[in-house]
Write a protein that holds these residues in place. Structure first.
Motif, PDB file in Angstrom:
ATOM      1  N   TYR A 143     -12.604 -22.753  25.426  1.00 24.18           N
ATOM      2  CA  TYR A 143     -12.259 -21.635  24.548  1.00 24.18           C
ATOM      3  C   TYR A 143     -10.917 -21.863  23.855  1.00 24.18           C
ATOM      4  O   TYR A 143     -10.766 -21.558  22.691  1.00 24.18           O
ATOM      5  N   SER A 144      -9.974 -22.429  24.555  1.00 21.79           N
ATOM      6  CA  SER A 144      -8.644 -22.643  23.965  1.00 21.79           C
ATOM      7  C   SER A 144      -8.553 -24.035  23.337  1.00 21.79           C
ATOM      8  O   SER A 144      -9.295 -24.951  23.699  1.00 21.79           O
ATOM      9  N   ASN A 145      -7.588 -24.174  22.428  1.00 20.49           N
ATOM     10  CA  ASN A 145      -7.350 -25.488  21.828  1.00 20.49           C
ATOM     11  C   ASN A 145      -6.878 -26.486  22.876  1.00 20.49           C
ATOM     12  O   ASN A 145      -7.244 -27.663  22.820  1.00 20.49           O
TER      13      ASN A 145
ATOM     14  N   GLU B 292     -15.878 -33.605  16.978  1.00 19.05           N
ATOM     15  CA  GLU B 292     -15.101 -34.183  18.078  1.00 19.05           C
ATOM     16  C   GLU B 292     -15.489 -33.563  19.416  1.00 19.05           C
ATOM     17  O   GLU B 292     -15.498 -34.256  20.445  1.00 19.05           O
ATOM     18  N   MET B 293     -15.821 -32.279  19.418  1.00 18.69           N
ATOM     19  CA  MET B 293     -16.273 -31.627  20.653  1.00 18.69           C
ATOM     20  C   MET B 293     -17.574 -32.267  21.148  1.00 18.69           C
ATOM     21  O   MET B 293     -17.708 -32.595  22.327  1.00 18.69           O
TER      22      MET B 293
ATOM     23  N   THR C 230      -5.012 -29.764  11.204  1.00 21.27           N
ATOM     24  CA  THR C 230      -5.445 -29.946   9.819  1.00 21.27           C
ATOM     25  C   THR C 230      -6.598 -29.025   9.446  1.00 21.27           C
ATOM     26  O   THR C 230      -6.591 -28.412   8.374  1.00 21.27           O
ATOM     27  N   HIS C 231      -7.578 -28.916  10.327  1.00 16.26           N
ATOM     28  CA  HIS C 231      -8.807 -28.195  10.000  1.00 16.26           C
ATOM     29  C   HIS C 231      -8.948 -26.867  10.724  1.00 16.26           C
ATOM     30  O   HIS C 231      -9.710 -26.015  10.292  1.00 16.26           O
TER      31      HIS C 231
ATOM     32  N   SER D 265      -8.629 -34.050  18.836  1.00 22.02           N
ATOM     33  CA  SER D 265      -7.272 -34.460  18.472  1.00 22.02           C
ATOM     34  C   SER D 265      -6.446 -33.283  17.964  1.00 22.02           C
ATOM     35  O   SER D 265      -6.962 -32.363  17.328  1.00 22.02           O
ATOM     36  N   GLU D 266      -5.165 -33.350  18.273  1.00 22.66           N
ATOM     37  CA  GLU D 266      -4.215 -32.349  17.776  1.00 22.66           C
ATOM     38  C   GLU D 266      -4.215 -32.358  16.252  1.00 22.66           C
ATOM     39  O   GLU D 266      -4.097 -31.309  15.615  1.00 22.66           O
TER      40      GLU D 266
END
Length: 151
Positions: A40-42, A69-70, A58-59, A52-53
């Protein structure tokens, strides 16, 4: 998935594990389901799925780039053949740039990684989540049918 000889994993954010729950409600699902990862969290997206951070900055978390990426991270970490991911804004709320009901999906598998966005609209939190589950299940069905089209 069974007919195609594929094992799957889910990577979920706004659905909180509902796709994996729907899959495992089917008797015999252990033949095809590796598991599910709820991020749920970044911070969890980064640590558990390898998002990636840079992509997050960016998105944003609700983006096709992060959904890809997930899915790729879940597939790589689980050893599953196919991964489906979901990240979105179930509501209430949202913004002008990322409105309520926007949900990004990705599927990573033998045919590569593909993503897309569904705009369900401000239909309500529960309804966005249910629509997201249905869409994710259809993506998994499509992936299995590409491998075993006659099933």
């Amino acid at each position: 998935m069974r007919a195609a000889g594929l094992r799957l994993v889910t990577a979920e954010s706004c659905t909180g594990g509902m796709v994996c729950a729907a899959l495992t409600a089917v008797p015999g699902s252990s033949d095809v389901v590796e598991g599910g990862i709820v991020t749920y969290s970044n911070a969890m997206k980064r640590s558990h799925l390898g998002v990636s951070e840079t992509s997050l900055a960016t998105h944003g978390a609700v983006s096709e780039a992060v959904a890809e990426e997930m899915a790729e991270g879940a597939r790589a970490r689980s050893g599953a053949d196919v991964a489906v991911s979901i990240t979105g804004i179930a509501g209430p709320g949202g913004s002008e740039h990322k409105p309520e009901g926007r949900v990004c999906f990705a599927i990573a598998g033998p045919a590569g990684t593909h993503s897309g966005t569904q705009e369900f609209g401000a239909i309500g939190r529960a309804e966005v989540r249910q629509a997201s589950v249905a869409h994710a299940l259809s993506l998994l069905l499509d992936a299995a049918q590409k491998v075993a089209p006659d099933r």
